[in-house]
Design an enzyme around this catalytic site. Structure first.
Site, mmCIF file in Angstrom:
data_model
loop_
_atom_site.group_PDB
_atom_site.id
_atom_site.type_symbol
_atom_site.label_atom_id
_atom_site.label_comp_id
_atom_site.label_asym_id
_atom_site.label_seq_id
_atom_site.Cartn_x
_atom_site.Cartn_y
_atom_site.Cartn_z
ATOM 1 N N GLU A 181 -39.371 9.726 -36.638
ATOM 2 C CA GLU A 181 -39.814 11.109 -36.067
ATOM 3 C C GLU A 181 -39.866 12.205 -36.689
ATOM 4 O OE1 GLU A 181 -38.015 11.315 -32.270
ATOM 5 O OE2 GLU A 181 -37.963 13.739 -32.188
ATOM 6 N N GLU A 213 -39.605 22.552 -33.156
ATOM 7 C CA GLU A 213 -38.838 22.007 -31.485
ATOM 8 C C GLU A 213 -37.871 23.236 -31.347
ATOM 9 O OE1 GLU A 213 -36.137 18.426 -29.543
ATOM 10 O OE2 GLU A 213 -36.018 18.695 -32.090
#
Length: 266
Positions: free
Chosen positions: A144, A149
């Site tokens: 990932e 974010e």
């Protein structure tokens, strides 16, 4: 002096991009739903015990922007099962809706320069993200990369690979505080990923860089999940394990994306 600095920056930008060619982009120039050649939606309560129900209608293109919108709504949960211990089924009602779209099965890439220009909402309880997952393997052993974010006042740049324990990741993360004035503007996030390293930037400022030699799964398989193709996701989540409490946030809130582009070396 200012003119010399300007031309030096221009030369740096040109020489940095000269080695790349554009291989895919979505400029979001056609109003309506996201292009089905590039994006497919996620639906329902999906991950991390988040509060939102994902639905495609919360993602739309308007005036050259992709809008991913979080809304406060009160709707029956269609998968509700009385007495269920599954967090997806134990909630009788949907209290928030949002959208997550991904290129899985449609577009994927191994290595390159990935770039997104957008404006993120940072109100309490919101969790916008632009990230990738590897095509093969069980999370997190598929790899990932969180190019962008945000939650709880901080911008994150994360990379995760697998460990000897199923569903337990080894994280390489950085956190950068941001404020409302910063978030009111558009910013450009970038990933440079090649056979040697993954580097994550915002507005050309390096946030995180990890050598691929460190990112082999620690499960004895010898697999490095960053030597395979990844697909990307764009989403706006709420609450859950990391997002915080949105109870005092007014809605709707929007994650706005001007473009997403992928370059690869010539």
């Amino acid at each position: 002096m200012k003119r010399l600095i300007f031309f030096a920056l221009l030369l740096y930008a040109y020489t940095g991009m000269a080695q790349y060619k554009l291989v895919w982009s979505d400029e979001f120039n056609v109003d309506g739903a996201p292009d089905t050649k590039n994006w497919k939606p996620e639906t329902g309560f999906t991950r991390n015990e988040e509060l939102q129900w994902y639905q495609l209608s919360n993602a739309y293109v308007k005036k050259g922007m992709l809008i991913i919108e979080a809304r406060k709504e009160h709707l029956p949960n269609p998968v509700y099962v009385a007495g269920s211990t599954d967090w997806r089924k134990s909630r009788p009602f949907i209290e928030y809706t949002a959208a997550s779209i991904k290129t899985e099965g449609l577009q994927s890439w191994k290595y390159g320069r990935f770039e997104m220009r957008g404006r993120i909402p940072i109100e309490q309880g919101l969790w916008p993200a632009w990230w990738t997952l590897g095509e093969a393997g069980q999370w997190p052993s598929n790899g990932e990369i969180d190019i962008m974010e945000y939650y709880r006042g901080k911008l994150l740049a994360n990379i995760a690979c697998g460990t000897a324990t199923a569903y337990k990741a080894e994280w390489y993360s950085t956190k950068t505080p941001v404020n409302a004035a910063w978030a009111s503007e558009f910013h450009t996030w970038r990933m440079d990923w090649d056979e040697n390293a993954i580097a994550l930037f915002v507005d050309d400022s390096l946030l995180n860089k990890v050598e691929l030699s460190k990112l082999q799964n620690k499960d004895g398989t010898g697999i490095n999940p960053f030597r395979q193709s990844h697909y990307m996701l764009l989403n706006l989540a709420l609450g859950g394990m990391n997002g915080g409490d949105p109870a005092h946030t007014t809605f709707p809130r929007r994650f706005e994306i001007d473009y997403v582009r992928v370059y690869q070396k010539k």
